[in-house]
Design a protein around this motif. Sequence first.
Motif, PDB file in Angstrom:
ATOM      1  N   ALA A  88       0.726  -1.166   0.069  1.00 33.79           N
ATOM      2  CA  ALA A  88       0.071  -0.082   0.057  1.00 33.79           C
ATOM      3  C   ALA A  88       0.761   1.145   0.015  1.00 33.79           C
ATOM      4  N   ALA A  89       0.239   2.249  -0.648  1.00 34.48           N
ATOM      5  CA  ALA A  89       1.077   3.487  -0.760  1.00 34.48           C
ATOM      6  C   ALA A  89       0.816   4.086   0.773  1.00 34.48           C
ATOM      7  N   ASP A  90       1.669   4.860   1.269  1.00 30.14           N
ATOM      8  CA  ASP A  90       1.504   5.503   2.549  1.00 30.14           C
ATOM      9  C   ASP A  90       1.793   7.117   2.502  1.00 30.14           C
ATOM     10  N   GLN A  91       0.827   7.592   2.999  1.00 28.65           N
ATOM     11  CA  GLN A  91       1.008   9.389   3.012  1.00 28.65           C
ATOM     12  C   GLN A  91       0.738   9.772   4.383  1.00 28.65           C
ATOM     13  N   VAL A  92       0.555   8.657   5.188  1.00 29.77           N
ATOM     14  CA  VAL A  92       0.228   9.195   6.771  1.00 29.77           C
ATOM     15  C   VAL A  92       1.415   9.007   7.612  1.00 29.77           C
ATOM     16  N   GLY A  93       2.421   8.126   7.081  1.00 32.38           N
ATOM     17  CA  GLY A  93       3.740   8.184   7.903  1.00 32.38           C
ATOM     18  C   GLY A  93       3.604   7.138   8.813  1.00 32.38           C
ATOM     19  N   ALA A  94       3.062   5.848   8.311  1.00 32.60           N
ATOM     20  CA  ALA A  94       3.218   4.559   9.362  1.00 32.60           C
ATOM     21  C   ALA A  94       4.619   4.024   9.143  1.00 32.60           C
ATOM     22  N   GLY A  95       4.668   3.241  10.037  1.00 25.72           N
ATOM     23  CA  GLY A  95       5.959   2.327  10.184  1.00 25.72           C
ATOM     24  C   GLY A  95       5.820   1.116  10.631  1.00 25.72           C
ATOM     25  N   PRO A  96       6.772   0.092  10.692  1.00 25.69           N
ATOM     26  CA  PRO A  96       6.778  -1.269  10.910  1.00 25.69           C
ATOM     27  C   PRO A  96       6.012  -1.485  12.294  1.00 25.69           C
ATOM     28  N   GLY A  97       4.984  -2.342  12.318  1.00 22.03           N
ATOM     29  CA  GLY A  97       4.311  -2.547  13.606  1.00 22.03           C
ATOM     30  C   GLY A  97       3.029  -1.857  13.500  1.00 22.03           C
ATOM     31  N   ASP A  98       2.852  -0.956  13.007  1.00 22.39           N
ATOM     32  CA  ASP A  98       1.711   0.050  13.046  1.00 22.39           C
ATOM     33  C   ASP A  98       0.580  -0.695  12.695  1.00 22.39           C
ATOM     34  N   ARG A  99      -0.613  -0.835  13.050  1.00 22.41           N
ATOM     35  CA  ARG A  99      -1.895  -1.195  12.654  1.00 22.41           C
ATOM     36  C   ARG A  99      -2.520  -0.216  11.882  1.00 22.41           C
ATOM     37  N   VAL A 100      -2.830  -0.459  10.561  1.00 21.46           N
ATOM     38  CA  VAL A 100      -3.329   0.880   9.791  1.00 21.46           C
ATOM     39  C   VAL A 100      -4.398   0.310   8.969  1.00 21.46           C
ATOM     40  N   LEU A 101      -5.223   1.142   8.736  1.00 21.02           N
ATOM     41  CA  LEU A 101      -6.668   1.170   8.021  1.00 21.02           C
ATOM     42  C   LEU A 101      -6.346   1.432   6.347  1.00 21.02           C
ATOM     43  N   LEU A 102      -6.612   0.310   5.594  1.00 21.97           N
ATOM     44  CA  LEU A 102      -6.369   0.593   4.211  1.00 21.97           C
ATOM     45  C   LEU A 102      -7.698   0.909   3.208  1.00 21.97           C
ATOM     46  N   ALA A 103      -7.243   1.589   2.374  1.00 14.34           N
ATOM     47  CA  ALA A 103      -8.528   1.855   1.381  1.00 14.34           C
ATOM     48  C   ALA A 103      -7.868   1.265   0.101  1.00 14.34           C
ATOM     49  N   MET A 146      -3.200  11.195  -5.249  1.00 12.33           N
ATOM     50  CA  MET A 146      -3.153  12.223  -6.413  1.00 12.33           C
ATOM     51  C   MET A 146      -3.078  11.549  -7.885  1.00 12.33           C
ATOM     52  N   ASP A 147      -3.902  10.505  -7.985  1.00  8.05           N
ATOM     53  CA  ASP A 147      -4.102   9.684  -9.192  1.00  8.05           C
ATOM     54  C   ASP A 147      -3.001   9.001  -9.622  1.00  8.05           C
ATOM     55  N   ALA A 148      -2.022   8.532  -8.786  1.00  8.70           N
ATOM     56  CA  ALA A 148      -1.014   7.605  -9.019  1.00  8.70           C
ATOM     57  C   ALA A 148      -1.503   6.390  -9.246  1.00  8.70           C
ATOM     58  N   PRO A 149      -0.911   5.197  -9.880  1.00  6.66           N
ATOM     59  CA  PRO A 149      -1.367   4.162 -10.222  1.00  6.66           C
ATOM     60  C   PRO A 149      -1.298   3.043  -9.240  1.00  6.66           C
ATOM     61  N   VAL A 150      -1.955   3.511  -8.098  1.00  6.69           N
ATOM     62  CA  VAL A 150      -1.991   2.595  -6.788  1.00  6.69           C
ATOM     63  C   VAL A 150      -3.303   2.073  -6.655  1.00  6.69           C
ATOM     64  N   ASP A 151      -3.487   0.852  -5.968  1.00  5.56           N
ATOM     65  CA  ASP A 151      -4.650   0.426  -5.841  1.00  5.56           C
ATOM     66  C   ASP A 151      -4.780   0.159  -4.279  1.00  5.56           C
ATOM     67  N   ALA A 152      -4.021   0.497  -3.350  1.00  2.00           N
ATOM     68  CA  ALA A 152      -4.071   0.343  -2.230  1.00  2.00           C
ATOM     69  C   ALA A 152      -3.386   1.558  -1.146  1.00  2.00           C
ATOM     70  N   ALA A 153      -4.095   1.962  -0.430  1.00  2.00           N
ATOM     71  CA  ALA A 153      -3.537   3.276   0.500  1.00  2.00           C
ATOM     72  C   ALA A 153      -3.531   3.224   1.985  1.00  2.00           C
ATOM     73  N   VAL A 154      -2.627   3.519   2.720  1.00  2.00           N
ATOM     74  CA  VAL A 154      -3.118   3.659   4.239  1.00  2.00           C
ATOM     75  C   VAL A 154      -3.405   5.097   4.469  1.00  2.00           C
ATOM     76  N   VAL A 155      -4.684   5.123   4.912  1.00  2.52           N
ATOM     77  CA  VAL A 155      -5.401   6.226   5.188  1.00  2.52           C
ATOM     78  C   VAL A 155      -5.434   6.487   6.692  1.00  2.52           C
ATOM     79  N   ALA A 156      -5.114   5.587   7.631  1.00  5.55           N
ATOM     80  CA  ALA A 156      -5.072   6.053   8.929  1.00  5.55           C
ATOM     81  C   ALA A 156      -4.547   4.929   9.800  1.00  5.55           C
ATOM     82  N   ILE A 157      -3.743   5.592  11.046  1.00  6.13           N
ATOM     83  CA  ILE A 157      -3.224   4.588  11.944  1.00  6.13           C
ATOM     84  C   ILE A 157      -4.115   4.610  13.133  1.00  6.13           C
ATOM     85  N   VAL A 158      -4.355   3.108  13.342  1.00  8.77           N
ATOM     86  CA  VAL A 158      -5.207   2.761  14.184  1.00  8.77           C
ATOM     87  C   VAL A 158      -5.031   2.858  15.630  1.00  8.77           C
TER      88      VAL A 158
END
Lengths: 80, 80, 80, 80, 80
Positions: free
Chosen positions: A36-51, A61-73
């Motif tokens: 997943a692309a990450d713009q939230v700043g997650a690191g190893p071990g973080d539990r993250v929410l994926l869109a 920004m319309d990059a050709p990615v189909d998964a992104a970290v949108v939050a750290i839980v």
Amino acid sequence: MKIGKVIGSIWATRKAACLQGQTFLVVAAGEEELVAADQVGAGPGDRVLLATGTVASRYCMDAPVDAAVVAIVDEGKKET
Amino acid sequence: MKIGKVIGSIWATRKAACLQGQTFLVVAAGEEELVAADQVGAGPGDRVLLATGTVASRYCMDAPVDAAVVAIVDEGKKET
Amino acid sequence: MKIGKVIGSIWATRKAACLQGQTFLVVAAGEEELVAADQVGAGPGDRVLLATGTVASRYCMDAPVDAAVVAIVDEGKKET
Amino acid sequence: MKIGKVIGSIWATRKAACLQGQTFLVVAAGEEELVAADQVGAGPGDRVLLATGTVASRYCMDAPVDAAVVAIVDEGKKET
Amino acid sequence: MKIGKVIGSIWATRKAACLQGQTFLVVAAGEEELVAADQVGAGPGDRVLLATGTVASRYCMDAPVDAAVVAIVDEGKKET
């Protein structure tokens, strides 16, 4: 959305020009492992929410990615 | 996104006109085998990053493809 | 994209008006069986390349279909 | 769409700015557990109808979410 | 697209305002059970063709649904 755990990251020298500047994390979600692309700043071990899907691309920004970290839980409580 | 390994390619003489010029690779991703358009120049044995869905089509100039190679993976480290 | 084998076709008298003129093939892809619109002219036994999702709809002039045959596969070579 | 049962909720302090104000519920749908944005007001134990993908994002004012609660199910009858 | 069999319907009093007037059918497709909006007029026992994803939403006037009945299947012949 899926909840996953960040277990690493990947590097790619040869890639789509429009992926420059994207950070890619390897995330374990259930029995599946995805990148997943990450713009939230997650690191190893973080539990993250994926869109996933077009939604993730639009968020990146319309990059050709189909998964992104949108939050750290922070915290997850379950009531049954 | 999925990481997969390129295991071959396919040819198609009869196809949608808008697929002319696209290269199609067969990629093994986990237990699944899928076909992805390639504009990055991947070859057999390469570990590649795949974008799927509408995102892949947009990346391939709106061709009717639902999976595309967007990067060749250099290195993958996992930390648990 | 998935590769599948055409194993039949279906007819529907009552359907969305915008589906008039579409041909629907039954395609076996792995362990799954799905129905895809065909504008390439595939027939029983053909190995076909399927595009799914919004991509398929766009290819079929925005008809409400989520899978379409986009190519008939000539040859598939795998190298490991 | 899937029917699921609300089993909890999650909090995230660090998240995409455009997720501010969204409520996230953990929903068990079949053998799968997923997180959905909620604007209908569902609570623990409710059986809910989930929309996924770009559709969910559009319903949530284009927030980067790929699943949303769109209804609370009253009653389900099955006839075979 | 998937072929499924209508096995019931659901009601929801509390729902997204934009779902008013939509009919929701429970459809068994393979081993999966899903809920689809219906504008074709299918009833219990009918074999139906389902479109999923953004395509279904567009067919249902952009309502937040990700599955829709687009046809009632007359006849399916399989040739191997």
